[in-house]
Design an enzyme around this catalytic site. Sequence first.
Site, PDB file in Angstrom:
ATOM      1  N   CYS A 163      12.211  15.485 -28.785  1.00 59.47           N
ATOM      2  CA  CYS A 163      11.402  14.287 -29.002  1.00 59.47           C
ATOM      3  C   CYS A 163      10.699  14.391 -30.350  1.00 59.47           C
ATOM      4  O   CYS A 163      10.066  15.400 -30.651  1.00 59.47           O
ATOM      5  CB  CYS A 163      10.377  14.163 -27.870  1.00 59.47           C
ATOM      6  SG  CYS A 163       9.216  12.789 -28.087  1.00 59.47           S
TER       7      CYS A 163
ATOM      8  N   CYS B  26       6.645  14.674 -29.761  1.00 60.81           N
ATOM      9  CA  CYS B  26       5.970  15.854 -29.196  1.00 60.81           C
ATOM     10  C   CYS B  26       6.779  17.141 -29.226  1.00 60.81           C
ATOM     11  O   CYS B  26       6.266  18.196 -28.877  1.00 60.81           O
ATOM     12  CB  CYS B  26       5.521  15.571 -27.762  1.00 60.81           C
ATOM     13  SG  CYS B  26       6.860  15.541 -26.552  1.00 60.81           S
TER      14      CYS B  26
ATOM     15  N   CYS C 219      10.530  10.151 -23.069  1.00 59.80           N
ATOM     16  CA  CYS C 219      10.253  11.580 -23.031  1.00 59.80           C
ATOM     17  C   CYS C 219       9.286  11.824 -21.876  1.00 59.80           C
ATOM     18  O   CYS C 219       8.266  11.141 -21.769  1.00 59.80           O
ATOM     19  CB  CYS C 219       9.629  12.026 -24.351  1.00 59.80           C
ATOM     20  SG  CYS C 219       8.977  13.708 -24.316  1.00 59.80           S
TER      21      CYS C 219
ATOM     22  N   CYS D  99       5.554  13.112 -23.259  1.00 59.72           N
ATOM     23  CA  CYS D  99       4.595  12.227 -23.943  1.00 59.72           C
ATOM     24  C   CYS D  99       4.826  10.751 -23.655  1.00 59.72           C
ATOM     25  O   CYS D  99       4.103   9.903 -24.169  1.00 59.72           O
ATOM     26  CB  CYS D  99       4.604  12.486 -25.446  1.00 59.72           C
ATOM     27  SG  CYS D  99       6.124  11.953 -26.301  1.00 59.72           S
TER      28      CYS D  99
ATOM     29  N   CYS E 233      21.740   6.075 -24.579  1.00 63.06           N
ATOM     30  CA  CYS E 233      21.774   5.399 -25.869  1.00 63.06           C
ATOM     31  C   CYS E 233      20.378   5.557 -26.478  1.00 63.06           C
ATOM     32  O   CYS E 233      19.426   4.936 -26.019  1.00 63.06           O
ATOM     33  CB  CYS E 233      22.135   3.931 -25.646  1.00 63.06           C
ATOM     34  SG  CYS E 233      22.346   2.993 -27.148  1.00 63.06           S
TER      35      CYS E 233
END
Length: 164
Positions: A69, A72, A117, A120, A141
């Site tokens: 991510c 984070c 995610c 976060c 995607c």
Amino acid sequence: MFLKRAWKDLTFRQRKTMDSTTASVQKSDEEWKKILTKEEYRVLRQNGTERAFTGEYDKHFPVAGYFKCRACGNPLYSAQAKFDSGCGWPAFDKHFVDSIHAERDTSHGMQRTAINCKRCMSHLGHVFEGEHLTDTNVRHCVNSVSIQYDAGPVPQGMQERKEF
């Protein structure tokens, strides 16, 4: 207290031992705006979408490493899970266990599954099933701006799966 600090602020030892299923990163909109670019903020925090075929990872197919991510640093996908779907965004057919949160998305008059995610809650993209593009029959995607490639080894103990 330590679980609310940004991933990048943690020491290597803390990152290595943190359990991604219980850790969370919580920031105010102002804090996110300070650390993300305008485009990153629009996509990650406001559920935006980058234009197809414009992202840095659409045609990037590393043989090792993983994608995390961008907000984070949470590990999300192995490099081996990435495939060329031709859709214009990075596509993955598996994710690391407890890394992704999925929820129903009915925006824009469509019925889709949005993926965020899990650490976060930043928007990553959408997941689609039944396209028969890979053996898992699943396509995540993902917006390139939502992820970052890490050429290092996959963090110890990470396992992949296709289900949520």
